[in-house]
Design an enzyme around this catalytic site. Sequence first.
Site, mmCIF file in Angstrom:
data_model
loop_
_atom_site.group_PDB
_atom_site.id
_atom_site.type_symbol
_atom_site.label_atom_id
_atom_site.label_comp_id
_atom_site.label_asym_id
_atom_site.label_seq_id
_atom_site.Cartn_x
_atom_site.Cartn_y
_atom_site.Cartn_z
ATOM 1 N N ASP A 8 -10.571 29.287 -8.688
ATOM 2 C CA ASP A 8 -11.664 30.250 -8.746
ATOM 3 C C ASP A 8 -12.407 30.185 -7.402
ATOM 4 O O ASP A 8 -12.124 29.325 -6.562
ATOM 5 C CB ASP A 8 -12.592 29.999 -9.940
ATOM 6 C CG ASP A 8 -13.362 31.274 -10.308
ATOM 7 O OD1 ASP A 8 -13.355 32.224 -9.506
ATOM 8 O OD2 ASP A 8 -13.972 31.323 -11.391
HETATM 9 C C1 BGC Z 1 -15.378 34.454 -10.953
HETATM 10 C C2 BGC Z 1 -13.987 34.945 -11.292
HETATM 11 C C3 BGC Z 1 -13.574 36.049 -10.361
HETATM 12 C C4 BGC Z 1 -13.670 35.548 -8.935
HETATM 13 C C5 BGC Z 1 -13.217 36.560 -7.909
HETATM 14 C C6 BGC Z 1 -15.523 34.159 -9.469
HETATM 15 O O1 BGC Z 1 -16.863 33.927 -9.141
HETATM 16 O O2 BGC Z 1 -15.661 33.296 -11.705
HETATM 17 O O3 BGC Z 1 -13.973 35.381 -12.626
HETATM 18 O O4 BGC Z 1 -12.274 36.471 -10.670
HETATM 19 O O5 BGC Z 1 -15.015 35.195 -8.676
HETATM 20 O O6 BGC Z 1 -14.086 37.613 -7.800
#
Ligand code: BGC
Length: 718
Positions: free
Chosen positions: A265
């Site tokens: 993530d």
């Molecule tokens: C979120 C994810 C997301 C990623 C990319 C993160 O902050 O937890 O769910 O896919 O950002 O945008």
Amino acid sequence: MKEVSLKQLLNTMTIDEKIGQLIQLAPFFFQDSIKGEITGPMRDIGIDVDKIKYVGNVLGIGGAKEKRMIQEDYLAHHPNKIPLLFMGDIIHGYKTIFPIPLALGCSWNKDLVKETARVAAKEASVAGLHVTFSPMVDLVKDPRWGRVMESTGEDPYLNGEFAESMVLGYQSESLDEVGTIAACVKHFAAYGAPEGGRDYNTVDVSKRVLMQYYLPAYQKALDAGAKMVMTSFNSVDGIPATGNRWLLKGILRDSWKFNGVTVSDYGSVVEMVEHRTAENKKDAAKQAFNATLDIEMMSGAYVNHLKTLIENNEVEKAFLDESVYRILSLKNELGLFENPYRFASEEKEKTVHLSKEHRALAKRSAHEASVLLKNDSLLPLNEKQNIVIIGPYADEHSIMGPWSWQGSETDTISLKQGIEAIIKRPVKTASGTNLKGELTDFDEAIALAKEADVVILALGEPAHYSGEGGSRTNIKLPGKQESLLEAIHQLSKPIVSVLFNGRPLDIKNLNEKSNAILEAWFPGTEGGNALAELLYGYVNPSGRLTMSFPRNVGQVPVYYNHFSTGRPKKNHNYNRYVSHYLDEENSPLYPFGFGLSYTNFEYGTIQESSHVVTEKKGIEVSVEVTNTGKVAGKETVQLYIRDDFASVIRPVKELKGFKQIELNPQEKRTVTFKIKDSMLGFIDQSLNKTVEPGTFKIYVGNHSETSAFIEITYKNKV
Ligand code: BGC
Ligand code: BGC
């Protein structure tokens, strides 16, 4: 490209090129590198223009034009001409925005959810996107956590069903098909269980509970073919998921045989330093790499340290080629070596985005996602009634909810617009408060309500109160919205409340003071039209909750599939020494599976083909359902099972199946479910799947508090 040529390609790559494939950065890095400048963000990550030419993946980027430009420039400079992979969060639609996932879950309609994912993929694919960070299948029980809006709810089985629908919607049968994109299931694992509902907080569940309740939906997404997995921010059994080898290698690769691509993530590799399981970024890179994490999203651990770690033999060197091969294979499966622009087309964007068909699906999905929670015979409304709409959502266009970054408010239909389209005359509105609940024109709102036969109260939370980073300890209507409700209630006019929100709220007061409540969630682009058609009875509400509504925040988490305790509250005779609250009921205000219709469905007695299930032989249970009302309607018949006694504590009830039927007035239908031994099993104390002999209760009904059941016996040796 054939497998052998991919292997040949891999052999010609330098170590820098290989590491580049393991990195994902935002588009501005590439745009800045085109200009040849070193910018602040580059410095923060520790990357320069030279290295950017190798970075293999891009996060979150706009339309076809921009993507074609970046790809073209990148390929001109890349030594081996390996195309960039464009990924982004297409969570509930691209330009045509569907209801938020929690709402889509309330449709209990797998085909519908699949269709919405299909349309989201079509719209995103012409904008040049290759991978979506969806489905999010985290099991959620705590509405204080803002990200419950991204999940389909509190039930592992249902989340698994929707995970499958979404993956099949995005990817179809094969990624060769026009309009497909690859799915990335997230957040692996158990991100939905942060303590206290506070985002990014500690998750602490036992391995048995993880395997029984949290992991199955991710696995279901992979069984359906999802190409990627995103690791979560939280720790799992004391080790951050992103560096958790037991989870990423043991479960995902060895046990589930997943050979697709994993991505961290946002920044979760370097966050291991804050977790204090890694001493520095180099250590974090080492842990993530040894856990078999392929791609690092938006932080600089791999780019700055992996080469040294590999050259010093501090990590398993063979992993590098394995990881790069997985990423090249995905790029190949998407056809990027043949056509690096894939379906990106500015021309197609014009015809595909927000097409008539897509808007129609958005409307239908908002019909099916809305849940009628209460109705004292006030709904459906009559077009002759003099109505006014009061509240911050009366004529509000920001009803798409979080993760609708490509959606536009100007394309979105407000409640007022939807109602005016039906009753064909102007409707008066007054906000009374703004979305945060600060007073605006309170007196005007009251004056207006005095004129009306029926008051529609359009209340809720602003979108940014839920979603990522949107945890709250207060889950009541914000600010003075309840005072507005009180003031209108004083007028003794019939009140229909329409709620716009991303989480189950504490609506106890609203529930007492409204004659009808329609839970609209964030309904998306066609929200206003869909809600108006429901309120005026053009469409009969059929949504059913997939997350319990608490009576107040102190009960949270409150969910239907809770465990048996040693001192259950059994009857209404007061006994202090049972599991209860002194000041509130145990049960939720509205349970999982609940939702009303404008008609009534009557259930006959449950019939069974036999009382005995064996390893070899299942049974059938059936029930006759009759529409006893005056209009046609859709009913969701739900099957729950309770294991009476087992070696580990089991939930009081678990959803194991459901069927939707549409019945005309007076029509009846027999709904049949097959009961197999696998539906009776669980994970035992040694973490093995088992089915234990004994008795089980089989419930069939219209929500999770249904009480009609039959008893069956499972015998493993017959
Ligand atoms: C979120 C994810 C997301 C990623 C990319 C993160 O902050 O937890 O769910 O896919 O950002 O945008
Ligand atoms: C309490 C114990 C106590 C025991 C004997 C139980 O109900 O939980 O703390 O020691 O009674 O009085």
